[in-house]
Design an enzyme around this catalytic site. Structure first.
Site, mmCIF file in Angstrom:
data_model
loop_
_atom_site.group_PDB
_atom_site.id
_atom_site.type_symbol
_atom_site.label_atom_id
_atom_site.label_comp_id
_atom_site.label_asym_id
_atom_site.label_seq_id
_atom_site.Cartn_x
_atom_site.Cartn_y
_atom_site.Cartn_z
ATOM 1 N N SER A 230 0.831 -1.202 0.000
ATOM 2 C CA SER A 230 0.000 0.000 0.000
ATOM 3 C C SER A 230 0.866 1.252 0.000
ATOM 4 O O SER A 230 1.889 1.327 0.680
ATOM 5 C CB SER A 230 -0.894 -0.008 1.244
ATOM 6 O OG SER A 230 -1.704 1.140 1.260
ATOM 7 N N ALA B 114 6.383 11.877 3.148
ATOM 8 C CA ALA B 114 5.302 12.278 4.057
ATOM 9 C C ALA B 114 4.143 12.733 3.171
ATOM 10 O O ALA B 114 3.827 13.918 3.086
ATOM 11 C CB ALA B 114 5.748 13.380 5.002
ATOM 12 N N THR C 286 8.618 0.328 -2.336
ATOM 13 C CA THR C 286 9.224 1.466 -3.021
ATOM 14 C C THR C 286 9.846 1.088 -4.362
ATOM 15 O O THR C 286 9.919 1.912 -5.275
ATOM 16 C CB THR C 286 10.264 2.108 -2.083
ATOM 17 O OG1 THR C 286 9.605 2.408 -0.847
ATOM 18 C CG2 THR C 286 10.825 3.397 -2.646
ATOM 19 N N CYS D 219 0.917 4.687 9.876
ATOM 20 C CA CYS D 219 1.413 5.765 9.035
ATOM 21 C C CYS D 219 2.024 6.851 9.905
ATOM 22 O O CYS D 219 1.342 7.419 10.754
ATOM 23 C CB CYS D 219 0.312 6.383 8.179
ATOM 24 S SG CYS D 219 0.980 7.726 7.173
#
Lengths: 268, 314
Positions: free
Chosen positions: B22, B71, B268, B131
């Site tokens: 995700s 972020a 990533t 998160c």
């Protein structure tokens, strides 16, 4: 649609210690490329640099008869430094063409447009100048940099647009008028020239000043924006800019070519 | 030799153990041009909230050594738009979809899960309690085993879907968080989310990220992720685990399986190469064949460790 392919380094031309042009084989990306498109390039194997880097596709051209993509690069960090050092024949992973190109399909032969560049922001305007010239659309170039070395590929612009249509400004006066490129552009507007659209690429300060000028003059603009990007195709959501409607828009997918009227410059 | 890549994952049966993480895979559809979504074990979509979320002001990302900080702030279209505009196409393409969900409060999480309801086009729900890039929610649950247990209990009561809880690595004791989630009803765990980091622009003396801190991902975090997967696997032998953190190659996939993950999620690395995840499926089969492994599940939890010695003072 974009293609993820391996392209060979054909040639690297170093203009000075900070700027170079990288030519790679055009692959299947070349024929799909329109002015304003960009590509993501992986500068070698390994994890430094880790991410691909985003570059405007400056030109679709030929090197010794071989179809080529040209990227005009300023060395600003590990990625741009690494990319300067590849030998001819080195394969590089390239993803492209990406993004929304400059809107040009609606231009008429009777239209006159302006191209405004600051420093390395010339990159997306080279192919634009070539394309406009091929369509017989008159375009004036306003190109500024800190000094003469910052103002690149002048011969190409002058060949495509005509030398009389290319005007330069430098901070130190080493080329063209001393001062900012936006001052050059203001003077042209004051002279009564009416542009159908103003295409621009440069640093944020230039964009900001130009956006204000265009709003005052009620002129339409298309800015090729830049940002740090991890993916280039709309999933990392890292490259956003604030929009007047309150959203954040990705430069990679909703741009890089956007209307300055849609950007919330106060929040940028 | 035909290698069996199928992976039992609690109530789910995955085609293979290669999934996507995700926040690194959009809503999946962005990748449909670069790979076959149906060829992947599962795809975990961008964290969904009840209402659409704009995310954080830029700058949101920066590269670091062997990785990156982000972020983003969980920018997403909201659960309703996902169900209406993304999920039908994902189903048509044959993707095994894991809906990652988040909220500011327990009620927010429950509201998202209730919206998904019993939609069979969603294979599982993955709860993001980790998160680091939002002011409220997220890590408030991930850092506190009691708050985590309370949240998971409420979500458990609200859905019949398989429930995966994605844990935060920004804790002293990952095993305590894992126990809390499992005891409260989690069917499976995902670990790890990003590690909180800071990058500095020297000339400006400012953080490179607008939010100040960001979540570190990429190869730099792989040893930490492997360690946490291994610790949780030792503590909870049967729980299905998605392992993730810096996977770039088939060897990295195998490392996670050996450490105790039943399946992995590519994160990533999807940004660097949008075709990678599907290529790894083929490479995993080849790796198993080369190493005489008939079933990929035979690799899971096979780390051979030595007994740790007591301190020996001279």
């Amino acid at each position: 649609m974009a293609v993820n392919e391996s392209l060979r380094v054909l040639r690297t031309i170093h203009y000075d210690e900070h700027h170079y042009s990288l030519f790679v084989s055009a692959g299947t990306i070349g024929p799909k490329t329109k002015p304003g498109h960009f590509a993501m390039i992986q500068a070698g194997e390994g994890f430094r640099p880790y991410l691909r880097r985003a570059f405007s596709i400056a030109d679709v051209t030929k090197v010794a008869g071989v179809p080529a993509l040209e990227f005009v690069v300023k060395i600003v960090g590990v990625g741009t430094a690494a990319l300067a050092r590849f030998a001819e024949g080195t394969p590089l992973p390239v993803l492209g063409p990406l993004g929304v190109p400059f809107p040009i399909d609606d231009l008429l032969p009777s239209d006159r447009v302006a191209l405004v560049a600051g420093g390395i922001g010339l990159a997306p305007l080279v192919l634009l100048a070539r394309t406009l010239a091929a369509r017989g659309i008159a375009a004036d170039l306003f190109y500024g940099g800190r000094n003469e070395n910052d103002v690149l590929k002048r011969a190409d612009f002058e060949r495509f647009l005509g030398p009389h249509r290319c005007r330069y400004a430098t901070d130190d006066g080493s080329l063209g008028r001393r001062g900012r490129v936006t001052e050059l552009f203001t003077n042209a507007l004051a002279g009564g020239v009416r542009y159908r659209r103003v295409y621009a690429c440069g640093p944020v300060a230039m964009f900001r000043a130009l956006a204000e000028l265009l709003a005052e003059a009620k002129l339409e603009g298309s800015f090729a924006m830049e940002s740090e990007m991890a993916c280039g195709f709309g999933v990392c959501l890292g490259c956003v800019v604030p929009m007047v409607d309150g959203r954040f828009a990705t430069i990679c997918k909703e741009g890089p070519c956007v209307s300055p009227a849609q950007i919330d410059w106060a929040r940028l | 030799m035909t290698v069996d890549l199928s992976t039992a994952f609690g109530r789910l049966r995955l085609k293979n153990p290669i999934g996507t993480a995700s926040g690194t895979f959009g809503y999946g559809l962005e990748f449909a041009h670069y790979l076959d979504l149906a060829a992947l074990g599962a795809i975990s979509v961008k964290g969904l909230s009840f209402r659409p979320c704009h995310g954080n002001p830029p700058p949101r990302i920066c590269e670091t050594d062997a990785g990156m900080l982000n972020a983003i702030g969980l920018q997403n279209v909201g659960v309703d738009a996902f169900l209406a505009e993304k999920l039908p196409e994902l189903a048509r393409l044959g993707a095994t979809v894991i809906a990652n969900v988040w909220g500011d409060t327990e009620d927010d999480y429950v509201a998202v899960v209730e919206r998904i309801g019993s939609d069979r086009r969603v294979a599982a729900i993955e709860v993001n309690v980790s998160c680091p890039n939002v002011v409220k929610g997220g890590m408030i649950f991930g850092n506190n085993p009691e708050a985590l247990a309370a949240l998971v209990k409420r979500i458990r009561a609200a859905t019949g879907h398989p429930l995966v809880v994605k844990l935060s690595p920004n804790v002293t004791d990952i095993v305590a968080c894992a126990h809390a989630a499992v005891d409260a009803g989690a069917d499976a765990l995902s670990l790890i989310n990003t590690l909180v980091g800071l990058a500095i622009d020297l000339e400006r003396r400012e953080p490179k990220i607008g939010f100040t801190t960001g979540g570190l991902s990429g190869p730099a975090i792989r040893p930490v992720a492997l360690r946490m997967v291994w610790e949780v696997r030792k503590a909870i032998p049967k729980i299905p685990i998605f392992g993730m953190g810096g996977i770039e190659t088939v060897e990295h996939v195998v490392e996670f399986l050996i450490a105790g993950a039943n399946a992995v999620q590519i994160g990533t690395a999807n940004f660097r190469d949008p075709s990678l995840a599907s290529r790894l499926v083929g490479e995993l089969a080849a790796w198993c064949e080369d190493h005489g492994v008939a079933r990929v599940s035979d690799l899971v939890d096979t780390l051979r460790t030595r007994p740790r010695p007591d301190h020996e003072f001279a």
